[in-house]
Write an enzyme that holds these catalytic residues in place. Structure first.
Site, PDB file in Angstrom:
ATOM      1  CB  ILE A 112      14.871 -21.815  13.895  1.00  0.00           C
ATOM      2  CG1 ILE A 112      16.279 -21.724  14.300  1.00  0.00           C
ATOM      3  CG2 ILE A 112      13.904 -22.600  14.741  1.00  0.00           C
ATOM      4  CD1 ILE A 112      16.460 -21.203  15.711  1.00  0.00           C
ATOM      5  N   GLY A 113      16.554 -22.030  10.815  1.00  0.00           N
ATOM      6  CA  GLY A 113      17.090 -21.311   9.860  1.00  0.00           C
ATOM      7  C   GLY A 113      18.380 -21.815   9.441  1.00  0.00           C
ATOM      8  CG  PHE A 146      28.790 -22.830  10.056  1.00  0.00           C
ATOM      9  CD1 PHE A 146      30.246 -22.703  10.285  1.00  0.00           C
ATOM     10  CD2 PHE A 146      28.141 -23.689  11.294  1.00  0.00           C
ATOM     11  CE1 PHE A 146      30.869 -23.642  10.915  1.00  0.00           C
ATOM     12  CE2 PHE A 146      29.011 -24.582  11.888  1.00  0.00           C
ATOM     13  CZ  PHE A 146      30.137 -24.361  11.973  1.00  0.00           C
ATOM     14  N   GLY A 147      25.811 -23.666   8.071  1.00  0.00           N
ATOM     15  CA  GLY A 147      24.874 -25.018   8.071  1.00  0.00           C
ATOM     16  C   GLY A 147      23.678 -24.506   8.811  1.00  0.00           C
ATOM     17  N   GLY A 197      22.206 -21.118   7.257  1.00  0.00           N
ATOM     18  CA  GLY A 197      23.210 -20.133   6.834  1.00  0.00           C
ATOM     19  C   GLY A 197      24.313 -20.605   6.031  1.00  0.00           C
ATOM     20  CE  LYS A 207      26.748 -20.655  13.241  1.00  0.00           C
ATOM     21  NZ  LYS A 207      26.929 -19.283  12.947  1.00  0.00           N
ATOM     22  CG  ASP A 212      28.646 -12.247   6.252  1.00  0.00           C
ATOM     23  OD1 ASP A 212      27.956 -11.685   5.219  1.00  0.00           O
ATOM     24  OD2 ASP A 212      28.152 -13.455   6.564  1.00  0.00           O
TER      25      ASP A 212
END
Length: 887
Positions: free
Chosen positions: A570-571, A575-576, A573, A592, A688
């Protein structure tokens, strides 16, 4: 004086034994009837033979001549000074406002001066130039002093405006141009560098405006002198007659027995602001071609107050003392007040801060016009300059006599301090009456001007400003990135301004594979020296973290994500990847998973767990647990059904959010960040903040996420953290970038960019736009200075917005992205103003927020933070009033 030939006009000769009187009637410039009178008088005397009669005639003629000159000198009009608009190094040309600019050659004092100069043309127009005229041509002065002579005669003052566009003219490096400028012995500029100044304030051009004393004899001499081994240049010169608006002596604050006589002073315009109003262009300024800027960049972060505009029922009208020469009506028809909430106003000052040169005296002119109230003692306030009392009990109605009549007050202040460094603080605070209770505690201001007066050495010149280190650092980072073999193909320098400042050097990367998102940017910021660790174990961390939150097995995670099936993603970033998953028989979660090639590693993984496991807040995403097994680093969060805020703003098929929804999301995110800064045991800086890290659940409740880069202060007295720069381009605090010192105001800057992203529904960086529009933060500041920000509003919400709500929202967002952290509001202030925006949108009539329980929105639940109970019901609206941690 013009002399005619002997035959062109009658001459009269009279002889005596001692002298001859010889008169030329034309030279006397007397009426034509006078010669006939003189002839008759001469014939009368010709019948008299004595010498004394001839002498009487001569004396009469001389007496009559002197009387005639005296009478004519008193009655004839004096020559008016002609406006001179010089296109230096250029030809005659008309600008967009219809003003005619003429070549400067004939005004150079001598041919020798002209021989040491050259005309030059700029290679290209910068997009931020207000007009090609007069900036595209320049006069270059190679070595010796050169003087312009203006044949002016004026009993009133003159505006002198000098225009500079620092760019490469031929082989002339703009950073090698250092020079001085003097006008009739007054030093205006000394060792001046237009290029250094423009770089420091991130402007394309420099305009300096001076008010010169009357030139009652001779010429106005403007001398330009290059410094040693340097050159000088200028693009345009304006010499314009101006009304004498500096007639009265001005009391110096703190030295009331020694007023400043402005009639003997040369002045430089430092600031000219339309307080609470929009940018006023020169052609809109009553024929005086002054520029009035917005005041937002100069407001202190304590409180930005509220803006207003006179309604149609109130007519603003000039008086004998205040005419259009003082200020245009647009200045008096808008204002900034402290707001309608007296209890809150008593705890604040309405403050503007201006950076100026030290060791000079400044005249601060404040413009007032009361168009909301009609009786005296309804709005009474005190005025302070640099913490000294300038005026007690200011009452605009009492000064002007009635509503709608403008008035202005002048105050002088001497600014001492280190050479080249000083500031002026203009502060308004409600007067606290000891004799009667006032119904309103408030202050008002409509316009503000600051003028520098020359010192005792006939000098107005200050030092060149110190350029920002941002461009140098960014260029260095870019060079290092190139040296490492990166395929960077395009570089754009973006700037944000004071009232405009440099953000960063933006590097756009074209990916070789078509299936990679074109919107992704490469982070060129310095990276911590530690290597990216991907070990299967982090030692004792597993045992420590297990005591803070739940520890999942890898098999549980795989079962919940269908073995990390791509359909569950679903996304993505830094980080992963983020997967949609389930745990405990059906509870939805977001999982995540660290990417082995990601720049974020075990440090960020540990940081996220340590941060979120200790924090509980309605507007922070909740960490359920983690998994660290077989080389995997996985985090498990509450599932946010509506994804990221960015997904609902642009480049999406989802329906656009309403303006009220956007405000509510912004309020929630601000609440979460305010809690991080002030609600935990130690201040936490997110580092961030961006729209992809603001998530919304199924009820459209906003939650701040992704704490991998966050920093926690070890003591309450620590004001900043020296750290290598990390963050996302477009949101990155320029002060943090250049100093590598992280503060809570770094989050405020990033959140300000988020607010404009919400308002405009466009990416913070867009390489497809023109250069000046690439950076959202840069361009919105440019639009705010020009008064064109409304054009950038997302069309989907433009019709929904309450005008006052928009004004407050834009003001607070603009303050958030100020270049210097000290000029930004705290997150508590931002939260209050956003709450105020929401109430203005819901109830334009206003609600007394001082008594409204809805203001305490930090959380509806009490949160447990390291065994401490944090109650939002005790949280102050203004963190700086009752909680020093708010700073």
């Amino acid at each position: 004086m013009h002399h005619s030939s002997p035959s062109s006009s009658p001459r009269f000769l009279t002889k005596s034994m001692d002298f001859i009187v010889f008169l030329n009637i034309e030279d006397l410039h007397v009426p034509c009837s006078f010669p006939f009178f003189l002839i008759s008088f001469f014939h009368f005397l010709s019948d008299m033979k004595s010498i004394s009669k001839s002498l009487i005639f001569a004396l009469c003629c001389c007496t009559f001549t002197m009387s005639t000159f005296h009478v004519l000198g008193e009655n004839s009009p004096e020559p008016e000074p002609v406006p001179f608009l010089l296109s230096c190094g250029g030809k005659e040309i008309t600008d967009s406002d219809g003003r005619n600019w003429i070549p400067d050659g004939e005004f150079l004092a001598s041919s020798d001066s002209r021989d040491d100069t050259e005309a030059a043309t700029a290679p290209y127009p910068d997009p931020l130039l207000p007009s090609p005229v007069p900036y595209m041509n320049a006069r270059i002065f190679r070595s010796s002093s050169t003087t312009y002579k203006f044949p002016v005669f004026s009993k009133s003052r003159l505006w002198l405006r000098l225009h500079f566009y620092p760019t490469t003219y031929g082989d002339h490096d703009p950073f090698r141009a250092y020079f001085s400028v003097a006008a009739n012995g007054i030093t205006l500029l000394n060792n001046f560098s237009a290029a250094v100044t423009a770089k420091a304030i991130t402007q394309a051009y420099i305009l300096r405006e001076f008010s010169l004393m009357p030139v009652v004899s001779g010429d106005l001499n403007l001398t330009i002198t290059p410094c040693k081994e340097s050159y000088a240049f200028i693009n345009g010169i304006e010499v314009i007659p101006m009304p004498d608006i500096f007639q009265k002596p001005v009391a110096i604050v703190g030295y009331r027995d020694e007023p400043l006589d402005l009639r003997g002073s040369t002045l430089q315009t430092m600031f000219r602001l339309n307080i609470g109003g929009e940018f006023i262009a020169p052609q809109e300024d009553s024929g005086l071609t002054r520029t009035w800027y917005e005041d937002l960049p100069y407001l202190s972060s304590t409180s930005i107050g509220a803006t207003s505009r006179a309604n149609k029922d109130v007519t603003i009208r000039y008086t004998e003392e205040v005419t259009a020469d003082i200020a245009p009506l647009n200045v008096y028809s808008t204002a900034r007040t402290m707001g309608p909430y007296s209890k809150i106003n008593l705890k604040h000052n309405l403050t503007w801060i201006f950076q100026v040169d030290a060791d000079f005296t400044y005249v601060v002119r404040l413009h007032f016009c009361e168009y909301q109230l009609s009786r005296i003692k309804e709005r009474v306030f005190d005025i302070f300059l640099n913490n000294q009392t300038a005026q007690r009990g200011a009452d605009v109605i009492e000064w002007s006599g009635s509503m709608g009549k403008p008035v202005y007050k002048d105050y002088a202040v001497f600014v001492s301090g280190l050479p080249g460094a000083g500031e002026i603080r203009v502060e308004l605070h409600p007067t606290i009456s000891t004799t009667r209770k006032l119904n309103r505690y408030d202050a008002i201001l409509n316009g503000l001007e600051v003028f520098k007066a020359n010192d005792t050495n006939e000098n107005l010149a200050g030092r060149n400003p110190v350029p920002s280190e941002m461009l140098t650092n960014a260029e260095e980072a870019y060079k290092q990135h190139q040296a490492s073999g990166s395929n960077v193909e395009e570089m754009v320098a973006g700037g944000v301004a004071s009232s405009a400042v440099l953000i960063a050097l933006v590097v756009f990367v074209k990916k070789k594979k078509d299936n990679v998102s074109a919107s992704k940017t490469v982070n060129l910021l310095p990276i911590d020296g530690s290597s990216h660790r991907k070990s299967g174990s982090t030692g004792s961390f597993v045992n420590i973290a297990a005591g803070l939150c739940r520890h999942f097995s890898l098999s549980e995670i795989k079962n919940g994500t269908k073995n990390f099936d791509e359909s569950q993603v679903i996304g993505v970033g830094g980080f992963g990847k983020v997967y949609k998953g389930t745990i405990d028989g059906g509870t939805k979660v977001a999982i995540k998973r660290s990417n082995p090639s990601s720049e974020q590693g075990v440090d960020e993984f540990q940081n996220e767990i340590e941060m979120l496991s200790k924090l509980r807040h309605r507007h922070l995403v909740s960490l359920i647990g983690f998994c660290e097994e077989a080389g995997e680093m996985i985090l498990v969060y509450d599932y946010m059904a509506n994804g990221t805020l960015r997904e609902h703003l642009y480049k999406t098929d989802k329906p656009p959010l309403s303006w009220k929804q956007r405000l509510e999301i912004c309020v929630g995110a601000a609440s979460g960040l305010h809690y991080l800064h002030t609600g935990a045991r130690y201040p936490i800086i997110h580092r961030d903040v961006k729209t992809t890290n603001i998530l919304v659940d199924e009820n459209w409740i906003a939650k701040v996420s992704d704490f991998g880069l966050s920093k926690c202060g070890s003591t309450l007295t620590q004001t900043h953290y020296s750290t290598m720069v990390k963050g996302s381009f477009g949101y990155l605090d320029p002060e943090y970038f250049r100093r590598q010192q992280l503060t809570d105001k770094s989050d405020v800057y990033s959140f300000g960019v988020v607010l404009f992203e919400v308002l405009c529904a466009r990416p913070v960086l867009d390489s497809n736009l023109p250069k000046e529009q690439v950076s959202l933060a840069d361009y919105v500041q440019h639009c705010q200075r020009r008064g064109t920000l409304r054009r950038m509003i997302d069309p989907h919400i433009k019709g929904e917005m309450n005008p006052e709500c928009f004004k407050v929202f834009a003001d607070v967002a603009g303050k958030c992205i100020s270049d210097n952290g000290i000029d930004r509001p705290s997150m508590g202030d931002v939260l209050w103003n956003l709450e105020f925006c929401l109430q203005l949108q819901e109830n334009p009539g206003g609600v007394d927020m001082a008594n409204d329980t809805h203001i305490a929105t930090l959380s509806v639940d009490e949160e447990i933070v390291d065994d401490e109970v944090y109650s939002p019901r005790l949280a102050p609206v203004f963190s700086m009033i009752a909680d020093p941690r708010g700073r």
